[in-house]
Design a protein around this motif. Structure first.
Motif, PDB file in Angstrom:
ATOM      1  N   THR A 171      17.778   0.656   7.710  1.00  0.00           N
ATOM      2  CA  THR A 171      16.616  -0.225   7.599  1.00  0.00           C
ATOM      3  C   THR A 171      15.850   0.076   6.322  1.00  0.00           C
ATOM      4  O   THR A 171      15.601   1.220   5.992  1.00  0.00           O
ATOM      5  CB  THR A 171      15.697  -0.002   8.807  1.00  0.00           C
ATOM      6  N   GLN A 172      15.504  -0.978   5.600  1.00  0.00           N
ATOM      7  CA  GLN A 172      14.725  -0.833   4.362  1.00  0.00           C
ATOM      8  C   GLN A 172      13.360  -1.475   4.573  1.00  0.00           C
ATOM      9  O   GLN A 172      13.208  -2.394   5.370  1.00  0.00           O
ATOM     10  CB  GLN A 172      15.426  -1.527   3.199  1.00  0.00           C
ATOM     11  N   PHE A 192      15.009   2.312  -6.189  1.00  0.00           N
ATOM     12  CA  PHE A 192      14.627   3.324  -7.179  1.00  0.00           C
ATOM     13  C   PHE A 192      13.973   4.568  -6.589  1.00  0.00           C
ATOM     14  O   PHE A 192      13.816   5.571  -7.276  1.00  0.00           O
ATOM     15  CB  PHE A 192      13.738   2.724  -8.274  1.00  0.00           C
ATOM     16  N   VAL A 193      13.594   4.534  -5.303  1.00  0.00           N
ATOM     17  CA  VAL A 193      13.109   5.754  -4.656  1.00  0.00           C
ATOM     18  C   VAL A 193      13.128   5.536  -3.140  1.00  0.00           C
ATOM     19  O   VAL A 193      12.588   4.550  -2.646  1.00  0.00           O
ATOM     20  CB  VAL A 193      11.685   6.143  -5.130  1.00  0.00           C
ATOM     21  N   GLY A 194      13.770   6.459  -2.408  1.00  0.00           N
ATOM     22  CA  GLY A 194      13.801   6.367  -0.954  1.00  0.00           C
ATOM     23  C   GLY A 194      14.187   4.983  -0.489  1.00  0.00           C
ATOM     24  O   GLY A 194      15.176   4.409  -0.949  1.00  0.00           O
ATOM     25  N   PRO A 195      13.399   4.384   0.414  1.00  0.00           N
ATOM     26  CA  PRO A 195      13.703   3.042   0.902  1.00  0.00           C
ATOM     27  C   PRO A 195      13.056   1.931   0.059  1.00  0.00           C
ATOM     28  O   PRO A 195      13.023   0.780   0.469  1.00  0.00           O
ATOM     29  CB  PRO A 195      13.108   3.054   2.301  1.00  0.00           C
ATOM     30  N   ILE A 196      12.539   2.278  -1.116  1.00  0.00           N
ATOM     31  CA  ILE A 196      11.791   1.328  -1.936  1.00  0.00           C
ATOM     32  C   ILE A 196      12.717   0.628  -2.924  1.00  0.00           C
ATOM     33  O   ILE A 196      13.415   1.273  -3.724  1.00  0.00           O
ATOM     34  CB  ILE A 196      10.640   2.011  -2.695  1.00  0.00           C
ATOM     35  N   LEU A 197      12.690  -0.713  -2.881  1.00  0.00           N
ATOM     36  CA  LEU A 197      13.594  -1.536  -3.683  1.00  0.00           C
ATOM     37  C   LEU A 197      12.829  -2.605  -4.454  1.00  0.00           C
ATOM     38  O   LEU A 197      11.773  -3.061  -4.031  1.00  0.00           O
ATOM     39  CB  LEU A 197      14.593  -2.285  -2.780  1.00  0.00           C
ATOM     40  N   PHE A 198      13.402  -3.041  -5.574  1.00  0.00           N
ATOM     41  CA  PHE A 198      13.089  -4.359  -6.116  1.00  0.00           C
ATOM     42  C   PHE A 198      13.936  -5.339  -5.305  1.00  0.00           C
ATOM     43  O   PHE A 198      15.132  -5.108  -5.106  1.00  0.00           O
ATOM     44  CB  PHE A 198      13.521  -4.489  -7.581  1.00  0.00           C
ATOM     45  N   LYS A 200       0.830  -1.207   0.000  1.00  0.00           N
ATOM     46  CA  LYS A 200       0.000   0.000   0.000  1.00  0.00           C
ATOM     47  C   LYS A 200       0.864   1.256   0.000  1.00  0.00           C
ATOM     48  O   LYS A 200       0.457   2.299  -0.504  1.00  0.00           O
ATOM     49  CB  LYS A 200      -0.926  -0.016   1.214  1.00  0.00           C
ATOM     50  N   ALA A 201       2.073   1.148   0.563  1.00  0.00           N
ATOM     51  CA  ALA A 201       2.959   2.312   0.651  1.00  0.00           C
ATOM     52  C   ALA A 201       3.807   2.510  -0.603  1.00  0.00           C
ATOM     53  O   ALA A 201       4.594   3.460  -0.666  1.00  0.00           O
ATOM     54  CB  ALA A 201       3.874   2.173   1.864  1.00  0.00           C
ATOM     55  N   ARG A 257      23.679  -6.761  -3.249  1.00  0.00           N
ATOM     56  CA  ARG A 257      23.541  -8.205  -3.461  1.00  0.00           C
ATOM     57  C   ARG A 257      22.628  -8.812  -2.384  1.00  0.00           C
ATOM     58  O   ARG A 257      21.722  -9.579  -2.681  1.00  0.00           O
ATOM     59  CB  ARG A 257      24.937  -8.846  -3.442  1.00  0.00           C
ATOM     60  N   TRP A 258      22.883  -8.497  -1.120  1.00  0.00           N
ATOM     61  CA  TRP A 258      22.000  -8.799   0.009  1.00  0.00           C
ATOM     62  C   TRP A 258      21.753  -7.482   0.728  1.00  0.00           C
ATOM     63  O   TRP A 258      22.648  -6.629   0.807  1.00  0.00           O
ATOM     64  CB  TRP A 258      22.626  -9.786   0.983  1.00  0.00           C
ATOM     65  N   ARG A 259      20.551  -7.310   1.288  1.00  0.00           N
ATOM     66  CA  ARG A 259      20.244  -6.068   1.981  1.00  0.00           C
ATOM     67  C   ARG A 259      19.358  -6.351   3.187  1.00  0.00           C
ATOM     68  O   ARG A 259      18.409  -7.158   3.115  1.00  0.00           O
ATOM     69  CB  ARG A 259      19.505  -5.113   1.043  1.00  0.00           C
ATOM     70  N   ALA A 260      19.679  -5.712   4.313  1.00  0.00           N
ATOM     71  CA  ALA A 260      18.819  -5.803   5.487  1.00  0.00           C
ATOM     72  C   ALA A 260      17.522  -5.049   5.221  1.00  0.00           C
ATOM     73  O   ALA A 260      17.535  -3.932   4.697  1.00  0.00           O
ATOM     74  CB  ALA A 260      19.532  -5.215   6.697  1.00  0.00           C
ATOM     75  N   LEU A 261      16.405  -5.657   5.568  1.00  0.00           N
ATOM     76  CA  LEU A 261      15.096  -5.037   5.399  1.00  0.00           C
ATOM     77  C   LEU A 261      14.540  -4.720   6.794  1.00  0.00           C
ATOM     78  O   LEU A 261      15.311  -4.501   7.718  1.00  0.00           O
ATOM     79  CB  LEU A 261      14.184  -5.989   4.611  1.00  0.00           C
TER      80      LEU A 261
END
Length: 315
Positions: A312-313, A94-100, A64-65, A78-82
């Motif tokens: 934090t993502q 691609f924008v702020g904390p928003i990732l594929f 929703k966000a 390659r790896w990312r903490a969420l």
């Protein structure tokens, strides 16, 4: 004097960084990504001449966000903490904390996938990021460089290539079946299966005959997918050397029917089995019994064939 040197170094780094970004952005014009937030679908467009044409489609889970608008990929991990001590593979921001990124893991270890969350692919389930299978997240990570345009929109139409199906996983914690890059992934050795296909002799005019009777199929992750089996049929008269394609087995047309059962599951792996069904000649009506000359032996079915293809993502 020292501050001047530091300023000069900073200016050089900024210049190089801008040049590199512009180079990546130029290269990135090969692809454009559109995310349909309403239908949880990603469509990749590839430049051909001066236009962009639909190239690939991925099923995803947005949140929703997830913001709508126009953005560009500008960071990769390659790896990312969420959030909540979870992790994602093949992340492209691609924008702020928003990732594929891939569906999340309990640890930065490909054996700790949340199967429950994986089974939500295709529905709105994330905290804002774009969740994908490992295979699809890696494709974006590998092919869509810095500066690749990303457009997020809403539409009842999933996109020009439609919405792909997501494969399901059994309950628990495990691996993404598309993650062929993880050597310990048990799904790397698994494939779809078709069972119940046998050579048969069919009585003339048999009204109970069904070409699908007894056919069962399971996909790579072990779920039944009987309805997804495709059937193709070829026919030849007894004694003939050549087959021709037909729509169905006609039990009032004696001869040999070569039947091929094929399955392609949601992650592209395949199974194939071919058998022969022989329809007998019409019985004589003089009371002398049925005459059914054997014109050729019925061979054993062919074996199945398959193709195994920090900050934090949000997640």
């Amino acid at each position: 004097m020292r501050w001047k040197q530091l300023f000069l170094m900073f200016a050089v780094c900024m210049t190089l960084g801008l040049c590199l970004f512009n180079t990546d952005a130029g290269a990135a014009s090969t692809y454009r990504i559109k995310i349909n937030k309403q239908k949880n679908t990603v469509t990749v467009y590839k430049r051909k001449g001066g236009d962009y044409e639909p190239y690939k489609a991925f099923v995803c889970s947005v949140g929703k966000a997830t913001p709508t608008g126009k953005f560009r990929i500008y960071q990769k991990h390659r790896w990312r903490a969420l959030v909540d001590s979870t992790y994602g593979q093949y992340c492209s921001r691609f924008v702020g904390p928003i990732l594929f990124h891939s569906v999340w893991y309990h640890k930065p270890n490909p054996a700790t996938l949340s199967n429950e969350e994986y089974n939500k692919l295709g529905t709105t389930a994330s905290h804002g990021c774009i969740r994908l299978s490992v295979q699809d997240a890696k494709w974006i990570y590998d092919h869509c460089s810095m500066g690749t345009p990303v457009i997020v929109y809403r539409s009842a139409n999933p996109g020009p290539l439609g919405k792909p199906e997501a494969i399901k996983l059994p309950k628990g914690i495990g691996y993404d079946p598309t993650d062929k890059w993880s050597a310990g992934n048990p799904y790397n050795k698994m494939k779809p299966k078709i069972t119940g296909a046998k050579n048969k002799t069919i009585s003339y005019g048999d009204t109970a005959y069904d070409v699908r009777k007894g056919i069962r199929a399971k996909n790579t992750t072990g779920f039944q997918v009987n309805k997804k089996v495709q059937v193709s049929i070829q026919y030849k008269k007894a004694g003939s050397s050549s087959y021709k394609k037909v729509k169905k087995v006609n039990t009032k047309k004696p001869g040999i029917y070569r039947i091929t059962y094929q399955l392609k599951d949601a992650i592209g792996r395949k199974a194939k089995v071919t058998v022969k069904h022989r329809v007998l000649e019409k019985p004589e009506e003089n009371g002398g019994g049925t005459v059914n000359p054997v014109t050729e032996p019925t061979p054993a079915p062919t074996p199945p064939v398959s193709t195994p293809g920090s900050e934090t993502q949000v997640r």
